[in-house]
Write an enzyme that holds these catalytic residues in place. Structure first.
Site, mmCIF file in Angstrom:
data_model
loop_
_atom_site.group_PDB
_atom_site.id
_atom_site.type_symbol
_atom_site.label_atom_id
_atom_site.label_comp_id
_atom_site.label_asym_id
_atom_site.label_seq_id
_atom_site.Cartn_x
_atom_site.Cartn_y
_atom_site.Cartn_z
ATOM 1 N N ASN A 80 43.910 36.217 31.578
ATOM 2 C CA ASN A 80 45.466 35.421 32.228
ATOM 3 C C ASN A 80 45.387 34.164 31.977
ATOM 4 O O ASN A 80 47.024 33.950 32.063
ATOM 5 C CB ASN A 80 45.386 36.717 33.713
ATOM 6 C CG ASN A 80 45.713 38.124 33.045
ATOM 7 O OD1 ASN A 80 47.689 38.225 33.296
ATOM 8 N ND2 ASN A 80 45.583 39.298 33.345
ATOM 9 N N ARG A 90 36.348 38.718 43.666
ATOM 10 C CA ARG A 90 35.661 38.312 44.657
ATOM 11 C C ARG A 90 36.432 38.686 46.130
ATOM 12 O O ARG A 90 37.988 38.038 45.485
ATOM 13 C CB ARG A 90 35.138 36.698 45.428
ATOM 14 C CG ARG A 90 34.283 36.026 44.392
ATOM 15 C CD ARG A 90 32.636 36.717 44.840
ATOM 16 N NE ARG A 90 32.039 36.580 46.139
ATOM 17 C CZ ARG A 90 30.930 37.409 46.628
ATOM 18 N NH1 ARG A 90 29.907 38.000 46.116
ATOM 19 N NH2 ARG A 90 30.833 36.936 48.345
ATOM 20 N N LEU A 125 38.406 37.452 49.129
ATOM 21 C CA LEU A 125 38.610 36.449 50.236
ATOM 22 C C LEU A 125 38.975 36.334 51.574
ATOM 23 O O LEU A 125 39.143 37.557 52.755
ATOM 24 C CB LEU A 125 39.967 35.937 49.715
ATOM 25 C CG LEU A 125 40.023 35.408 47.531
ATOM 26 C CD1 LEU A 125 41.350 35.041 47.333
ATOM 27 C CD2 LEU A 125 39.075 33.970 48.237
ATOM 28 N N ASN A 141 48.214 36.786 43.272
ATOM 29 C CA ASN A 141 47.223 37.756 42.461
ATOM 30 C C ASN A 141 48.246 37.850 41.311
ATOM 31 O O ASN A 141 49.174 39.027 41.170
ATOM 32 C CB ASN A 141 47.046 38.629 43.609
ATOM 33 C CG ASN A 141 45.388 39.396 42.791
ATOM 34 O OD1 ASN A 141 44.796 39.369 42.009
ATOM 35 N ND2 ASN A 141 45.421 40.815 43.191
ATOM 36 N N HIS A 151 47.166 42.029 39.519
ATOM 37 C CA HIS A 151 46.739 43.423 39.828
ATOM 38 C C HIS A 151 46.270 44.781 38.651
ATOM 39 O O HIS A 151 48.223 45.280 38.416
ATOM 40 C CB HIS A 151 46.581 43.969 41.420
ATOM 41 C CG HIS A 151 45.871 45.592 41.450
ATOM 42 N ND1 HIS A 151 44.930 45.732 42.324
ATOM 43 C CD2 HIS A 151 46.480 46.426 41.515
ATOM 44 C CE1 HIS A 151 44.191 46.562 41.963
ATOM 45 N NE2 HIS A 151 45.291 47.420 41.819
HETATM 46 C C1 GAR Z 1 43.421 42.254 34.964
HETATM 47 O O1 GAR Z 1 43.430 43.356 34.417
HETATM 48 C C2 GAR Z 1 43.369 41.791 36.119
HETATM 49 O O2 GAR Z 1 44.703 42.370 35.943
HETATM 50 C C3 GAR Z 1 42.720 42.566 36.656
HETATM 51 O O3 GAR Z 1 41.341 42.109 36.438
HETATM 52 C C4 GAR Z 1 41.906 41.539 35.183
HETATM 53 C C5 GAR Z 1 41.827 39.951 34.361
HETATM 54 O O4 GAR Z 1 40.842 40.123 32.892
HETATM 55 N N1 GAR Z 1 41.976 42.291 38.039
HETATM 56 C C6 GAR Z 1 41.991 43.516 39.202
HETATM 57 O O5 GAR Z 1 41.493 44.015 39.227
HETATM 58 C C7 GAR Z 1 42.075 42.955 41.167
HETATM 59 N N2 GAR Z 1 42.610 43.385 42.164
HETATM 60 P P1 GAR Z 1 41.262 38.830 33.033
HETATM 61 O O6 GAR Z 1 39.955 37.891 33.296
HETATM 62 O O7 GAR Z 1 41.007 38.887 31.190
HETATM 63 O O8 GAR Z 1 42.700 38.203 33.238
#
Ligand code: GAR
Length: 219
Positions: free
Chosen positions: A16, A93, A95, A109, A111
């Protein structure tokens, strides 16, 4: 026009982050990444940031006596850099309330579910276990309660009969990479305001088509 100054907080792969780097590379994109912070030294996302010539910091959460001290260090770094919007991008983490309140309405964020369904971890497996027909992804403003806060944008992804958590996660990730830059764009263009804990987008035009899974057939 002045570009909105972003910090991106990561813990791992950074795909991302990469989507945001690629969006910011377009001269017409109204935001720029000023700082990338990782709590993990070996996060692949740090390499992506360095390759893009961005300022990076490794802030090791284990080096701080408390969560509040760790968060305060990140705030110090971000304020020194003039950050206007904090983008959590796979930052794993929790927060502190103080940090969330300090950056309230200035932190978002991403998700991988259609919030408020499936908060927390292993959400693709949770969606499969629940037997829902659609999942997706959400970009939202951050509030102290995990995976909650005003929703800015969502993408829905149909669940296929033979999906595994991995295949579903892959199709959701493709959509994440589209909606995260779009959410940043909307905020940078000052099109998002929060009213009664809902994010209102000015000039939003929704195509009123519904999706059905499985499709309705006349056979
Ligand atoms: C992504 O799928 C993001 O939506 C998720 O972690 C992954 C990170 O991927 N985030 C969560 O679950 C937060 N609650 P990336 O490091 O390749 O962006």
């Amino acid at each position: 026009m002045e570009k909105l100054k972003l910090a991106v907080l990561i813990s791992g792969r950074g795909s991302n982050l990469q989507a945001l780097i690629d969006a910011c590379a377009q001269s017409s994109f109204p935001a720029e990444i000023v700082l990338v912070i990782s709590n993990k030294a070996d996060a692949d996302g740090l390499e992506r940031a360095e390759k893009a010539g961005l300022q990076t910091h490794h802030v090791d959460h284990r080096a701080f006596a408390s969560r509040a001290d760790f968060d305060a260090r990140m705030t110090t770094l971000m304020e020194a850099a003039g950050i206007e919007l904090v983008c959590l991008a796979g930052f794993m983490r929790l927060l502190s309330d103080e940090f969330c309140n300090h950056w309230r309405d200035r932190m978002i964020n991403i998700h991988p579910s259609l919030l408020p369904s499936f908060k927390g971890l292993d959400v693709q497996q949770a969606a499969l276990d629940a037997g829902v027909r659609f999942s997706g992804c959400t970009v939202h403003y951050v509030r102290p309660e995990m995976d909650s806060g005003p929703i800015i944008i969502q993408a829905a992804v149909p669940i296929l009969t033979d999906d595994t958590a991995d295949t579903l996660a892959g199709r959701i990730l493709v959509e994440e990479h589209k909606i995260y830059p779009q959410a940043v764009r909307l905020i940078a263009e000052q099109r998002v305001r929060i009213e009664e804990e809902r994010a209102i987008i000015s000039g939003m035009r929704t195509v009123p088509h519904s999706l059905t899974n499985p499709p309705i057939s006349l056979d």
